[in-house]
Design a protein around this motif. Structure first.
Motif, PDB file in Angstrom:
ATOM      1  N   LYS A   1      29.958  13.291 -26.137  1.00  0.00           N
ATOM      2  CA  LYS A   1      30.542  13.643 -24.843  1.00  0.00           C
ATOM      3  C   LYS A   1      29.728  14.785 -24.235  1.00  0.00           C
ATOM      4  N   PRO A   2      29.145  14.569 -23.053  1.00  0.00           N
ATOM      5  CA  PRO A   2      28.381  15.653 -22.428  1.00  0.00           C
ATOM      6  C   PRO A   2      29.300  16.812 -22.038  1.00  0.00           C
ATOM      7  N   LEU A   3      28.927  18.016 -22.450  1.00  0.00           N
ATOM      8  CA  LEU A   3      29.700  19.206 -22.103  1.00  0.00           C
ATOM      9  C   LEU A   3      28.990  20.042 -21.045  1.00  0.00           C
ATOM     10  N   LYS A   4      27.674  20.128 -21.145  1.00  0.00           N
ATOM     11  CA  LYS A   4      26.863  20.887 -20.183  1.00  0.00           C
ATOM     12  C   LYS A   4      25.502  20.209 -20.087  1.00  0.00           C
ATOM     13  N   ALA A   5      25.133  19.783 -18.903  1.00  0.00           N
ATOM     14  CA  ALA A   5      23.864  19.093 -18.707  1.00  0.00           C
ATOM     15  C   ALA A   5      22.690  20.034 -18.989  1.00  0.00           C
ATOM     16  N   PRO A   6      21.532  19.475 -19.367  1.00  0.00           N
ATOM     17  CA  PRO A   6      20.356  20.317 -19.601  1.00  0.00           C
ATOM     18  C   PRO A   6      20.029  21.158 -18.374  1.00  0.00           C
ATOM     19  N   GLN A   7      19.775  22.447 -18.623  1.00  0.00           N
ATOM     20  CA  GLN A   7      19.473  23.365 -17.528  1.00  0.00           C
ATOM     21  C   GLN A   7      18.800  24.626 -18.043  1.00  0.00           C
ATOM     22  N   LYS A   8      18.116  25.301 -17.121  1.00  0.00           N
ATOM     23  CA  LYS A   8      17.549  26.621 -17.434  1.00  0.00           C
ATOM     24  C   LYS A   8      18.716  27.562 -17.711  1.00  0.00           C
ATOM     25  N   VAL A   9      18.529  28.458 -18.694  1.00  0.00           N
ATOM     26  CA  VAL A   9      19.603  29.367 -19.062  1.00  0.00           C
ATOM     27  C   VAL A   9      19.158  30.824 -18.965  1.00  0.00           C
ATOM     28  N   PHE A  10      20.149  31.715 -18.930  1.00  0.00           N
ATOM     29  CA  PHE A  10      19.908  33.127 -18.645  1.00  0.00           C
ATOM     30  C   PHE A  10      18.947  33.808 -19.606  1.00  0.00           C
ATOM     31  N   TRP A  11      18.836  33.336 -20.841  1.00  0.00           N
ATOM     32  CA  TRP A  11      17.978  34.001 -21.817  1.00  0.00           C
ATOM     33  C   TRP A  11      16.535  33.511 -21.765  1.00  0.00           C
ATOM     34  N   GLY A  12      16.215  32.672 -20.793  1.00  0.00           N
ATOM     35  CA  GLY A  12      14.840  32.237 -20.591  1.00  0.00           C
ATOM     36  C   GLY A  12      14.500  30.882 -21.168  1.00  0.00           C
ATOM     37  N   GLY A  13      15.459  30.230 -21.751  1.00  0.00           N
ATOM     38  CA  GLY A  13      15.221  28.918 -22.333  1.00  0.00           C
ATOM     39  C   GLY A  13      15.815  27.808 -21.494  1.00  0.00           C
ATOM     40  N   TYR A  14      16.057  26.684 -22.156  1.00  0.00           N
ATOM     41  CA  TYR A  14      16.554  25.477 -21.511  1.00  0.00           C
ATOM     42  C   TYR A  14      17.485  24.825 -22.527  1.00  0.00           C
ATOM     43  N   SER A  15      18.734  24.558 -22.149  1.00  0.00           N
ATOM     44  CA  SER A  15      19.648  23.999 -23.135  1.00  0.00           C
ATOM     45  C   SER A  15      20.744  23.162 -22.505  1.00  0.00           C
ATOM     46  N   CYS A  16      21.482  22.483 -23.379  1.00  0.00           N
ATOM     47  CA  CYS A  16      22.626  21.671 -22.983  1.00  0.00           C
ATOM     48  C   CYS A  16      23.591  21.637 -24.156  1.00  0.00           C
ATOM     49  N   TYR A  17      24.773  21.071 -23.917  1.00  0.00           N
ATOM     50  CA  TYR A  17      25.759  20.897 -24.982  1.00  0.00           C
ATOM     51  C   TYR A  17      26.314  19.481 -24.918  1.00  0.00           C
ATOM     52  N   VAL A  18      26.484  18.889 -26.118  1.00  0.00           N
ATOM     53  CA  VAL A  18      27.098  17.573 -26.273  1.00  0.00           C
ATOM     54  C   VAL A  18      28.076  17.687 -27.439  1.00  0.00           C
ATOM     55  N   ALA A  19      29.281  17.119 -27.279  1.00  0.00           N
ATOM     56  CA  ALA A  19      30.260  17.143 -28.364  1.00  0.00           C
ATOM     57  C   ALA A  19      30.202  15.837 -29.151  1.00  0.00           C
ATOM     58  N   ASP A  20      30.358  15.960 -30.460  1.00  0.00           N
ATOM     59  CA  ASP A  20      30.454  14.757 -31.298  1.00  0.00           C
ATOM     60  C   ASP A  20      31.852  14.156 -31.101  1.00  0.00           C
ATOM     61  N   PRO A  21      32.178  13.029 -31.759  1.00  0.00           N
ATOM     62  CA  PRO A  21      33.476  12.379 -31.516  1.00  0.00           C
ATOM     63  C   PRO A  21      34.692  13.258 -31.785  1.00  0.00           C
ATOM     64  N   ASP A  22      34.551  14.321 -32.583  1.00  0.00           N
ATOM     65  CA  ASP A  22      35.680  15.198 -32.869  1.00  0.00           C
ATOM     66  C   ASP A  22      35.652  16.473 -32.051  1.00  0.00           C
ATOM     67  N   GLY A  23      34.728  16.546 -31.092  1.00  0.00           N
ATOM     68  CA  GLY A  23      34.670  17.701 -30.213  1.00  0.00           C
ATOM     69  C   GLY A  23      33.827  18.851 -30.725  1.00  0.00           C
ATOM     70  N   HIS A  24      33.128  18.673 -31.864  1.00  0.00           N
ATOM     71  CA  HIS A  24      32.246  19.733 -32.355  1.00  0.00           C
ATOM     72  C   HIS A  24      31.042  19.823 -31.418  1.00  0.00           C
TER      73      HIS A  24
END
Length: 156
Positions: free
Chosen positions: A110-133
């Motif tokens: 489940k997509p939680l946060k699409a890939p994007q530039k982040v405040f610390w200078g990197g690039y990241s996203c979040y995806v949850a597994d079937p149990d929400g981890h």
């Protein structure tokens, strides 16, 4: 902690993690999700009630959330849906973040946060597994990921 206590702790405790176990609703469904991402369960160590997935230097365990809480002497119903843990996968490029985000979503994450530039200078996203981890997939230009996938933090 006093300096003497820290010294004694370093003598008796190696600073490493051997296993991360996720409490899941359905062990087999979660195992299949991780297998679709390319992970392989240990056939010799896994059972119907617990799955172990060997990684580089660490093992990921999948165990019933209720059984895991019982084993630890905890209440299985957390006060919030977020359990206070994320799993991170660091990549070697922003393009790899995008590719892994798409892969995880395509196999049931489940997509939680699409890939994007982040405040610390990197690039990241979040995806949850079937149990929400939540899994963070990140490119950090300040950290090195070696050819074998090991994380190398800057000296200092």
């Amino acid at each position: 902690m006093a300096e003497r206590e820290m010294s004694r702790t370093k003598e008796t405790f190696e600073p490493r993690i051997s296993l991360i176990t996720l409490g899941v609703r359905d062990v087999e469904a979660s195992a299949q999700f991780y297998e679709r991402m390319g992970f392989e369960r240990s056939k010799s160590s896994s059972t119907d009630s617990v799955v172990f997935i060997p990684l580089r230097g660490i093992v990921l365990g999948l165990f019933s959330r209720t059984a895991l809480a019982e084993d630890a002497g905890l209440d299985a119903s957390p006060p919030t849906p977020f359990g206070g843990i994320t799993i991170a996968y660091n990549t070697r490029s922003e393009e790899e973040v995008d590719r892994l985000f798409e892969l995880m979503v395509s196999v049931g994450g489940k997509p939680l946060k699409a890939p994007q530039k982040v405040f610390w200078g990197g690039y990241s996203c979040y995806v949850a597994d079937p149990d929400g981890h939540p899994w963070e997939i990140a490119f950090n230009p300040h950290w090195e990921v070696s050819p074998d996938g090991a994380m190398r933090l800057p000296a200092g």
